[in-house]
Design a protein around this motif. Structure first.
Motif, PDB file in Angstrom:
ATOM      1  N   SER A 188      45.011  48.829  49.828  1.00 49.74           N
ATOM      2  CA  SER A 188      46.358  49.000  50.396  1.00 49.74           C
ATOM      3  C   SER A 188      47.123  47.680  50.414  1.00 49.74           C
ATOM      4  N   GLN A 189      46.410  46.559  50.494  1.00 52.34           N
ATOM      5  CA  GLN A 189      47.083  45.252  50.538  1.00 52.34           C
ATOM      6  C   GLN A 189      47.912  44.987  49.288  1.00 52.34           C
ATOM      7  N   ILE A 190      47.536  45.595  48.176  1.00 50.63           N
ATOM      8  CA  ILE A 190      48.308  45.422  46.942  1.00 50.63           C
ATOM      9  C   ILE A 190      49.703  46.016  47.110  1.00 50.63           C
ATOM     10  N   PHE A 191      49.779  47.174  47.755  1.00 47.65           N
ATOM     11  CA  PHE A 191      51.072  47.844  47.937  1.00 47.65           C
ATOM     12  C   PHE A 191      51.907  47.180  49.030  1.00 47.65           C
ATOM     13  N   ASP A 192      51.238  46.443  49.925  1.00 43.23           N
ATOM     14  CA  ASP A 192      51.960  45.779  51.013  1.00 43.23           C
ATOM     15  C   ASP A 192      52.637  44.483  50.554  1.00 43.23           C
ATOM     16  N   ALA A 193      52.192  43.937  49.422  1.00 44.36           N
ATOM     17  CA  ALA A 193      52.745  42.677  48.925  1.00 44.36           C
ATOM     18  C   ALA A 193      53.990  42.919  48.078  1.00 44.36           C
ATOM     19  N   ASP A 194      54.906  41.952  48.108  1.00 48.15           N
ATOM     20  CA  ASP A 194      56.077  42.026  47.222  1.00 48.15           C
ATOM     21  C   ASP A 194      55.721  41.635  45.796  1.00 48.15           C
ATOM     22  N   LYS A 195      54.827  40.652  45.661  1.00 40.94           N
ATOM     23  CA  LYS A 195      54.421  40.168  44.337  1.00 40.94           C
ATOM     24  C   LYS A 195      52.914  39.898  44.337  1.00 40.94           C
ATOM     25  N   ILE A 196      52.297  40.130  43.180  1.00 43.60           N
ATOM     26  CA  ILE A 196      50.879  39.823  42.982  1.00 43.60           C
ATOM     27  C   ILE A 196      50.765  38.742  41.911  1.00 43.60           C
ATOM     28  N   ILE A 197      49.984  37.713  42.193  1.00 50.01           N
ATOM     29  CA  ILE A 197      49.640  36.715  41.185  1.00 50.01           C
ATOM     30  C   ILE A 197      48.121  36.731  41.017  1.00 50.01           C
ATOM     31  N   SER A 198      47.685  36.962  39.807  1.00 52.51           N
ATOM     32  CA  SER A 198      46.260  37.012  39.489  1.00 52.51           C
ATOM     33  C   SER A 198      45.811  35.641  38.992  1.00 52.51           C
ATOM     34  N   VAL A 199      44.763  35.107  39.612  1.00 54.04           N
ATOM     35  CA  VAL A 199      44.232  33.802  39.203  1.00 54.04           C
ATOM     36  C   VAL A 199      42.781  34.026  38.768  1.00 54.04           C
ATOM     37  N   ALA A 200      42.600  34.235  37.479  1.00 57.20           N
ATOM     38  CA  ALA A 200      41.320  34.689  36.924  1.00 57.20           C
ATOM     39  C   ALA A 200      40.432  33.514  36.541  1.00 57.20           C
ATOM     40  N   LYS A 201      39.160  33.839  36.279  1.00 61.16           N
ATOM     41  CA  LYS A 201      38.172  32.857  35.817  1.00 61.16           C
ATOM     42  C   LYS A 201      37.718  33.226  34.417  1.00 61.16           C
ATOM     43  N   LEU A 202      37.597  32.244  33.528  1.00 66.23           N
ATOM     44  CA  LEU A 202      37.155  32.473  32.160  1.00 66.23           C
ATOM     45  C   LEU A 202      35.625  32.557  32.139  1.00 66.23           C
ATOM     46  N   LYS A 203      35.112  33.762  31.857  1.00 64.48           N
ATOM     47  CA  LYS A 203      33.658  33.965  31.813  1.00 64.48           C
ATOM     48  C   LYS A 203      33.315  35.033  30.785  1.00 64.48           C
ATOM     49  N   THR A 204      32.102  34.965  30.289  1.00 65.59           N
ATOM     50  CA  THR A 204      31.582  36.066  29.493  1.00 65.59           C
ATOM     51  C   THR A 204      31.161  37.194  30.428  1.00 65.59           C
ATOM     52  N   HIS A 205      30.957  38.364  29.821  1.00 63.14           N
ATOM     53  CA  HIS A 205      30.561  39.536  30.613  1.00 63.14           C
ATOM     54  C   HIS A 205      29.612  40.386  29.783  1.00 63.14           C
ATOM     55  N   SER A 206      28.439  40.674  30.320  1.00 65.44           N
ATOM     56  CA  SER A 206      27.388  41.339  29.542  1.00 65.44           C
ATOM     57  C   SER A 206      27.751  42.758  29.139  1.00 65.44           C
ATOM     58  N   GLN A 207      28.688  43.390  29.847  1.00 68.06           N
ATOM     59  CA  GLN A 207      29.121  44.733  29.465  1.00 68.06           C
ATOM     60  C   GLN A 207      30.416  44.716  28.664  1.00 68.06           C
ATOM     61  N   MET A 208      31.395  43.897  29.082  1.00 61.55           N
ATOM     62  CA  MET A 208      32.740  43.941  28.512  1.00 61.55           C
ATOM     63  C   MET A 208      33.082  42.720  27.644  1.00 61.55           C
ATOM     64  N   LEU A 209      32.098  41.936  27.279  1.00 64.04           N
ATOM     65  CA  LEU A 209      32.228  40.746  26.444  1.00 64.04           C
ATOM     66  C   LEU A 209      32.809  39.565  27.211  1.00 64.04           C
ATOM     67  N   MET A 210      34.029  39.738  27.772  1.00 64.65           N
ATOM     68  CA  MET A 210      34.667  38.670  28.528  1.00 64.65           C
ATOM     69  C   MET A 210      35.327  39.260  29.768  1.00 64.65           C
ATOM     70  N   THR A 211      35.373  38.456  30.820  1.00 63.11           N
ATOM     71  CA  THR A 211      36.191  38.809  31.978  1.00 63.11           C
ATOM     72  C   THR A 211      37.284  37.750  32.087  1.00 63.11           C
ATOM     73  N   LEU A 212      38.525  38.186  31.871  1.00 63.46           N
ATOM     74  CA  LEU A 212      39.666  37.281  31.808  1.00 63.46           C
ATOM     75  C   LEU A 212      40.790  37.822  32.695  1.00 63.46           C
ATOM     76  N   GLY A 213      42.006  37.840  32.176  1.00 56.42           N
ATOM     77  CA  GLY A 213      43.149  38.240  32.991  1.00 56.42           C
ATOM     78  C   GLY A 213      43.182  39.701  33.356  1.00 56.42           C
ATOM     79  N   VAL A 214      43.007  40.587  32.369  1.00 56.09           N
ATOM     80  CA  VAL A 214      43.092  42.026  32.637  1.00 56.09           C
ATOM     81  C   VAL A 214      42.002  42.459  33.602  1.00 56.09           C
ATOM     82  N   LYS A 215      40.768  42.057  33.335  1.00 50.23           N
ATOM     83  CA  LYS A 215      39.642  42.535  34.147  1.00 50.23           C
ATOM     84  C   LYS A 215      39.686  42.006  35.575  1.00 50.23           C
ATOM     85  N   ASN A 216      40.339  40.878  35.801  1.00 50.51           N
ATOM     86  CA  ASN A 216      40.396  40.332  37.160  1.00 50.51           C
ATOM     87  C   ASN A 216      40.990  41.324  38.157  1.00 50.51           C
TER      88      ASN A 216
END
Length: 376
Positions: free
Chosen positions: A133-161
């Motif tokens: 619910s906190q996502i809907f309560d905010a006016d803006k969302i800024i995603s601050v992701a970490k660059l990592k590999t992922h054993s299922q999805m290859l990489m976890t970057l901006g979208v997966k964050n």
């Protein structure tokens, strides 16, 4: 293609990081392009679990602090929030350094809770998605992701964050529903990204993780930061910088099908635009089986015999039960002081490997991967 800003950054010195993050966002028009005075801005880092920043498993606190300071300078009210996979939020906040950022800047930390159904979106594949619910309560969302590999999805970057906006217990349900196919799960990740709709994505790639991430890979110095309005574009630029073929990335395959990638955009064209440090050469990625080429009705057989399976190393396993707790299929049980996997129920989502703090879960190669390695 939406602009992707890239800056080199040699360390996590807080003032250096602030200057480079500011310069990064200035390339996109400055923070004033994204947030306005009086707005409530929610910053969503990657807080997978309770690990110190030096492990490079979570977004570094100094990158989050730099983004938060820039928002405050524009007169915004800032909140930092996430939903860790397994550890308590209080433990994660303290261990990752987010508690210190909160105290220094006077910013509240919030654990995502109270799942709320998202309004139906025209571009969504999954019609019912519940996020915090906190996502809907905010006016803006800024995603601050970490660059990592992922054993299922290859990489976890901006979208997966953005998957972190799914409240803790709901993550397991989605892994059970969509985790049997990488492309189906990638489509879910895109749906969640479109639902959260962050105005800005910043990627912490100063130190990243290669190998069998997102927890038990090897930290690697890469020395760069990225930012964009478009997380799909950012992810593709990151793959390009690392020398990774887009076709290996499930999120790219689904984004292309759904028209989120420019039709004429090519890897070669993008590669010529990117010049980063030499540390990006030889970046090690997980080797993935195909989980989407088996005819319907034969999925159980393919998972059992053809797809790589997680294997618990008894000599390393501490019997901590983190894998048992996270497993969406309840396919892990404790036998004495060790853990055992029921492979008939295991869906090969690899959540167990993701949360193991002791690197006690490895993979036994499936038939597809063995054949692929012999051919190529």
């Amino acid at each position: 293609m939406e602009q992707v800003a890239i800056r080199t950054c040699a360390s996590y010195d807080p003032e250096l990081v602030y200057e480079e993050v500011k310069a990064l966002i200035d390339e996109l028009g400055g923070m004033g392009e994204f947030v306005k005075r009086g707005e409530r801005v929610l910053i969503k880092p990657n807080l997978l679990s309770a690990h110190e920043p030096s492990k490079h498993i979570t977004t570094h606190p100094h990158v989050v602090m730099a983004v938060a300071r820039l928002c405050q300078e524009r007169g915004a009210t800032v909140v930092i929030g996430d939903s860790p996979a397994i550890d308590s939020f209080q433990k994660v906040a303290k261990k990752t350094g987010m508690e210190a950022v909160s105290q220094e800047l006077g910013i509240p930390l919030v654990e995502f809770s109270n799942p709320r159904p998202a309004p139906n979106g025209e571009r969504r594949v999954f019609k019912r998605i519940e996020i915090a619910s906190q996502i809907f309560d905010a006016d803006k969302i800024i995603s601050v992701a970490k660059l990592k590999t992922h054993s299922q999805m290859l990489m976890t970057l901006g979208v997966k964050n953005n998957f972190g906006t799914v409240v803790k217990q709901r993550k397991a349900e989605w892994h059970s529903t969509a985790g049997t196919s990488r492309d189906l799960f990638a489509s879910l990740l895109i749906d969640i990204y479109l639902t959260v709709n962050p105005v800005l994505t910043v990627l912490d790639g100063i130190w990243g993780m290669e190998g069998m991430g997102p927890t038990n890979g090897s930290p690697v110095f890469l020395g760069f930061l990225m930012a964009s309005r478009d997380a799909v574009a950012l992810d593709l630029c990151c793959l390009t910088a690392l020398g990774i073929s887009w076709k290996l990335f499930p999120v790219y395959r689904q984004a292309k099908i759904r028209g989120l990638v420019e039709p004429n955009l090519s890897y070669k064209e993008l590669y010529t635009r990117i010049s980063l440090c030499s540390a990006t050469k030889g970046f090690k990625i997980p080797k993935l089986d195909s989980m989407s080429v088996i005819p319907k009705g034969l999925e159980a057989i393919s998972r059992r015999y053809l797809v790589s399976k997680p294997v618990i190393i008894d000599s390393i396993c501490k019997g901590c039960e983190r894998c048992l707790t996270i497993c969406p299929q309840k396919a892990i049980r404790k036998q004495g002081n060790k853990m055992r996997i029921d492979y008939d129920n295991c869906i090969r989502c690899y959540c167990c490997q993701e949360v193991c703090d002791f690197d006690a879960i490895t993979f036994k190669k499936g038939f597809f991967l063995k054949v692929t390695e012999k051919i190529f």
